[in-house]
Design a protein around this motif. Structure first.
Motif, mmCIF file in Angstrom:
data_model
loop_
_atom_site.group_PDB
_atom_site.id
_atom_site.type_symbol
_atom_site.label_atom_id
_atom_site.label_comp_id
_atom_site.label_asym_id
_atom_site.label_seq_id
_atom_site.Cartn_x
_atom_site.Cartn_y
_atom_site.Cartn_z
ATOM 1 N N LEU A 163 -0.568 37.004 5.393
ATOM 2 C CA LEU A 163 0.248 36.606 3.680
ATOM 3 C C LEU A 163 -1.013 36.343 2.928
ATOM 4 C CD1 LEU A 163 3.362 35.355 4.484
ATOM 5 C CD2 LEU A 163 2.969 37.489 4.493
ATOM 6 N N PHE A 164 -1.809 35.666 2.471
ATOM 7 C CA PHE A 164 -2.605 35.063 2.001
ATOM 8 C C PHE A 164 -3.894 35.591 1.559
ATOM 9 C CE2 PHE A 164 -6.221 32.550 0.478
ATOM 10 C CZ PHE A 164 -6.218 32.161 -1.143
ATOM 11 N N LYS A 165 -4.060 36.572 2.858
ATOM 12 C CA LYS A 165 -5.077 38.249 3.028
ATOM 13 C C LYS A 165 -5.034 38.474 1.889
ATOM 14 C CE LYS A 165 -7.567 38.363 6.779
ATOM 15 N NZ LYS A 165 -6.967 39.178 8.431
ATOM 16 N N LYS A 166 -3.183 39.232 2.726
ATOM 17 C CA LYS A 166 -3.477 40.230 2.276
ATOM 18 C C LYS A 166 -2.264 40.703 0.924
ATOM 19 C CE LYS A 166 0.701 43.701 2.568
ATOM 20 N NZ LYS A 166 0.109 44.932 2.824
ATOM 21 N N ASN A 167 -1.680 38.906 -0.047
ATOM 22 C CA ASN A 167 -1.766 39.008 -1.197
ATOM 23 C C ASN A 167 -3.132 39.338 -2.166
ATOM 24 O OD1 ASN A 167 0.863 39.577 -0.595
ATOM 25 N ND2 ASN A 167 1.889 36.764 -0.486
ATOM 26 N N THR A 168 -4.105 38.659 -1.734
ATOM 27 C CA THR A 168 -5.032 38.583 -2.563
ATOM 28 C C THR A 168 -6.744 39.372 -1.997
ATOM 29 O OG1 THR A 168 -6.329 36.682 -1.017
ATOM 30 C CG2 THR A 168 -4.645 35.688 -2.396
ATOM 31 N N GLY A 169 -6.407 40.123 -1.464
ATOM 32 C CA GLY A 169 -7.042 41.125 -0.614
ATOM 33 C C GLY A 169 -8.634 40.846 -0.328
ATOM 34 N N ILE A 170 -7.818 39.729 0.236
ATOM 35 C CA ILE A 170 -9.789 39.486 0.980
ATOM 36 C C ILE A 170 -9.668 39.484 2.153
ATOM 37 C CG2 ILE A 170 -9.752 37.312 -0.272
ATOM 38 C CD1 ILE A 170 -8.680 35.161 1.476
ATOM 39 N N ASP A 171 -10.886 39.736 3.035
ATOM 40 C CA ASP A 171 -10.864 40.187 3.984
ATOM 41 C C ASP A 171 -12.008 38.697 5.515
ATOM 42 O OD1 ASP A 171 -11.391 40.735 6.765
ATOM 43 O OD2 ASP A 171 -13.414 42.566 6.236
ATOM 44 N N VAL A 172 -11.304 38.075 5.363
ATOM 45 C CA VAL A 172 -11.300 36.720 6.204
ATOM 46 C C VAL A 172 -10.964 36.739 8.321
ATOM 47 C CG1 VAL A 172 -11.441 34.185 6.678
ATOM 48 C CG2 VAL A 172 -11.114 35.259 4.066
ATOM 49 N N VAL A 173 -11.354 36.804 8.643
ATOM 50 C CA VAL A 173 -11.365 36.444 10.909
ATOM 51 C C VAL A 173 -10.834 35.700 11.170
ATOM 52 C CG1 VAL A 173 -12.746 37.618 12.781
ATOM 53 C CG2 VAL A 173 -13.482 38.279 10.250
ATOM 54 N N GLY A 174 -9.347 36.673 11.620
ATOM 55 C CA GLY A 174 -9.360 35.277 12.167
ATOM 56 C C GLY A 174 -9.244 34.908 13.819
ATOM 57 N N ILE A 175 -10.185 33.806 14.016
ATOM 58 C CA ILE A 175 -10.720 33.665 15.011
ATOM 59 C C ILE A 175 -9.322 32.652 16.393
ATOM 60 C CG2 ILE A 175 -12.039 32.373 16.688
ATOM 61 C CD1 ILE A 175 -13.244 34.778 14.127
ATOM 62 N N GLY A 176 -9.962 33.699 16.942
ATOM 63 C CA GLY A 176 -8.189 32.982 17.932
ATOM 64 C C GLY A 176 -8.072 31.692 19.283
ATOM 65 N N TYR A 177 -7.993 30.942 18.937
ATOM 66 C CA TYR A 177 -7.073 29.379 19.543
ATOM 67 C C TYR A 177 -5.419 29.455 20.175
ATOM 68 C CZ TYR A 177 -11.485 28.505 17.884
ATOM 69 O OH TYR A 177 -12.683 29.092 16.768
ATOM 70 N N LYS A 178 -5.269 28.887 21.304
ATOM 71 C CA LYS A 178 -4.649 28.243 21.958
ATOM 72 C C LYS A 178 -3.708 26.925 20.846
ATOM 73 C CE LYS A 178 -4.829 30.309 25.879
ATOM 74 N NZ LYS A 178 -4.729 29.604 27.364
ATOM 75 N N GLY A 179 -3.487 27.196 20.030
ATOM 76 C CA GLY A 179 -3.210 25.666 18.988
ATOM 77 C C GLY A 179 -4.749 24.879 18.264
ATOM 78 N N PHE A 180 -3.784 24.653 17.780
ATOM 79 C CA PHE A 180 -4.626 23.680 16.437
ATOM 80 C C PHE A 180 -6.442 22.705 17.240
ATOM 81 C CE2 PHE A 180 -2.551 25.327 12.997
ATOM 82 C CZ PHE A 180 -3.764 26.021 12.579
ATOM 83 N N PRO A 181 -5.529 21.682 18.594
ATOM 84 C CA PRO A 181 -6.593 21.387 18.632
ATOM 85 C C PRO A 181 -7.720 21.373 19.350
ATOM 86 C CG PRO A 181 -4.249 20.071 19.614
ATOM 87 C CD PRO A 181 -4.456 22.086 18.767
ATOM 88 N N PRO A 182 -8.042 22.763 20.174
ATOM 89 C CA PRO A 182 -8.949 23.376 20.748
ATOM 90 C C PRO A 182 -9.695 24.046 19.639
ATOM 91 C CG PRO A 182 -6.927 24.879 21.203
ATOM 92 C CD PRO A 182 -6.493 23.284 20.602
ATOM 93 N N ALA A 183 -9.466 24.551 18.274
ATOM 94 C CA ALA A 183 -10.140 24.353 17.073
ATOM 95 C C ALA A 183 -10.943 23.753 16.022
ATOM 96 C CB ALA A 183 -9.197 25.543 16.359
ATOM 97 N N ILE A 184 -10.960 22.667 15.643
ATOM 98 C CA ILE A 184 -10.722 21.159 15.488
ATOM 99 C C ILE A 184 -12.279 21.346 15.240
ATOM 100 C CG2 ILE A 184 -11.268 18.691 14.234
ATOM 101 C CD1 ILE A 184 -8.482 20.985 13.308
ATOM 102 N N PRO A 185 -12.975 21.155 16.259
ATOM 103 C CA PRO A 185 -14.699 21.450 16.528
ATOM 104 C C PRO A 185 -14.764 21.965 15.915
ATOM 105 C CG PRO A 185 -13.427 20.465 18.824
ATOM 106 C CD PRO A 185 -12.266 21.293 17.843
ATOM 107 N N ASP A 186 -14.964 23.554 16.400
ATOM 108 C CA ASP A 186 -15.259 24.990 15.911
ATOM 109 C C ASP A 186 -15.579 24.428 14.280
ATOM 110 O OD1 ASP A 186 -16.360 25.366 17.795
ATOM 111 O OD2 ASP A 186 -15.152 26.880 18.206
#
Length: 323
Positions: A169-192
Motif C-alpha cells: 500500500l505504501f508503494k502504491k500510495n507513494t509511487g515508489i518502486d521497491v522490490v519485494g524479496i520473498g521469505y517464509k516469515g521474518f526470521p530467515p530474512a533478518i540476516p539479509d
C-alpha cells in the motif's frame, strides 16, 4: 404423529444440550494446540507463547504452540479448519486470515469455516531502513527511493501479512518502486537485512526493536494509532504524513466452525482470565503488542467478517496483486 414428531424433536434437542453440557464440563480432556501458521520465532509465534503456559495452568492441561508455516499462512489455517471441532485446536488468527483469501483462492473461508473465540491484541509494525540508507525520515526515504526505481528491496514475509500489505500500500500510495524479496516469515530474512542486502521493510515491532536498539536498523515510523513508549521519538505513520498507508496487525483466537458453543464460551472465559494476568500483559507489551480484552466470541466473528469485506473491496479497488 405430529405430537410424536414434536416429542422426539424435543428429546433430541434435550439430549444434544445435555451432551454439549457434559462435554464442556469434561473439557479439556487432552492437551490443547494453538496453531501458528507462521515460522517459529516470528511475532505470531511469540504472541501465542506469551500466554500458553498461563492458559495451561488454568485448564490443567498442556497448551502446545505448533508452528505450521507455508502457502502464505494457508497450510496452518487449513489444518485448523479441518481439525476435530472439540475445542482442543485453536488458530491464532491474524490479518493474513482475511487478506490471503482476498488476494488468492484458498481451501478455507475465514467466516464460514471458523468461529471466533476471543480477541488478543494488536501489534504495531514499524518502518525501518538499513543504516547504509542515508535518510532520517520516511519522507526522505520516499524521495530517495523515487530517485532509484527498482534498485531497493524490502522484505516480503508472505502474501497477505500485515507488513507486506503495508509495504504494498505504501508503494502504491507513494509511487515508489521497491522490490519485494520473498521469505517464509521474518526470521530467515533478518540476516539479509542486517547485511544490507535488504534496504527497507515494514516489520513487527518485536522483531525490529532489538536491532534498532543495537544501531543495526534505523526506525522511521510506527504503524499504530499512537507512538510507542519504547521509542517515543519515532512518529506514527499519520504523523509522518502517510496515514493512508497504515496497516495495523490484529490477533484473535478462532476454532473450527462446528465447535459447540459451550466449548467456545469456556475457551473465551479462560482466555479472558489469562489476558488479565499481569505477567501475560507484560509479555505482550514487551514484544510491542497492545493487549485487548477478550471480548465476546461474536465480537471476533463480526471483526473478521468486517475485515474480510474491507480487504476484498480494497484489493478490487487498487488491483493489488502479490506474486
Amino acid at each position: 404423529m405430529a405430537v410424536k414428531r414434536l416429542f422426539f424433536s424435543a428429546l433430541a434437542a434435550a439430549l444434544a444440550f445435555a451432551a454439549a453440557t457434559a462435554s464442556a464440563q469434561q473439557f479439556p480432556s487432552k492437551p490443547l494446540r494453538i496453531i501458528v501458521p507462521f515460522p517459529a520465532g516470528g511475532i505470531v509465534d511469540l504472541m501465542a507463547r506469551s500466554l500458553n503456559d498461563k492458559l495451561a495452568a488454568q485448564l490443567g492441561q498442556a497448551v502446545l504452540v505448533e508452528t505450521r508455516p507455508g502457502a502464505n499462512a494457508s497450510l496452518g489455517t487449513e489444518a485448523v479448519a479441518k481439525s476435530e471441532p472439540d475445542g482442543h485446536t485453536l488458530l491464532l488468527a491474524t490479518l493474513s486470515t482475511v487478506t490471503t483469501p482476498a488476494l488468492s483462492k484458498t481451501p478455507w473461508h475465514p467466516v464460514k469455516d471458523f468461529a471466533g473465540v476471543a480477541m488478543m491484541g494488536h501489534v504495531a509494525n514499524v518502518a525501518v531502513v538499513h543504516p547504509s540508507v542515508p535518510v532520517q525520515t520516511l519522507q526522505e526515504f520516499v524521495e530517495y527511493a523515487r530517485a532509484r526505481p527498482g534498485k531497493l528491496n524490502y522484505i516480503n514475509a508472505g502474501i497477505g501479512t500485515s507488513p507486506t500489505m503495508g509495504a504494498e500500500l505504501f508503494k502504491k500510495n507513494t509511487g515508489i518502486d521497491v522490490v519485494g524479496i520473498g521469505y517464509k516469515g521474518f526470521p530467515p530474512a533478518i540476516p539479509d537485512m542486517l547485511a544490507g542486502q535488504i534496504q527497507f521493510s515494514f516489520m513487527p515491532f518485536g522483531v525490529a526493536a532489538p536491532h534498532v536498539r543495537g544501531g543495526k536498523l534505523r526506525l522511521l515510523a510506527v504503524a499504530a494509532p499512537a507512538r510507542n513508549k519504547q521509542f517515543p521519538d519515532a512518529p506514527t505513520m499519520a504523523e509522518a504524513g502517510f496515514a493512508d498507508s497504515q496497516v495495523i496487525s490484529w490477533y484473535a483466537f478462532t476454532v473450527p466452525a462446528a465447535t459447540p458453543r459451550s466449548l467456545i464460551a469456556r475457551l473465551n472465559a479462560e482466555i479472558g482470565r489469562t489476558l488479565a494476568d499481569p505477567d501475560v500483559l507484560a509479555r505482550i507489551e514487551k514484544i510491542g503488542g497492545e493487549p485487548l480484552p477478550a471480548g465476546k466470541p461474536e465480537d471476533v466473528d463480526a471483526m473478521v467478517a468486517r475485515e474480510l469485506e474491507r480487504w476484498v473491496k480494497l484489493v478490487k479497488e487498487t488491483g493489488l496483486k502479490l506474486d
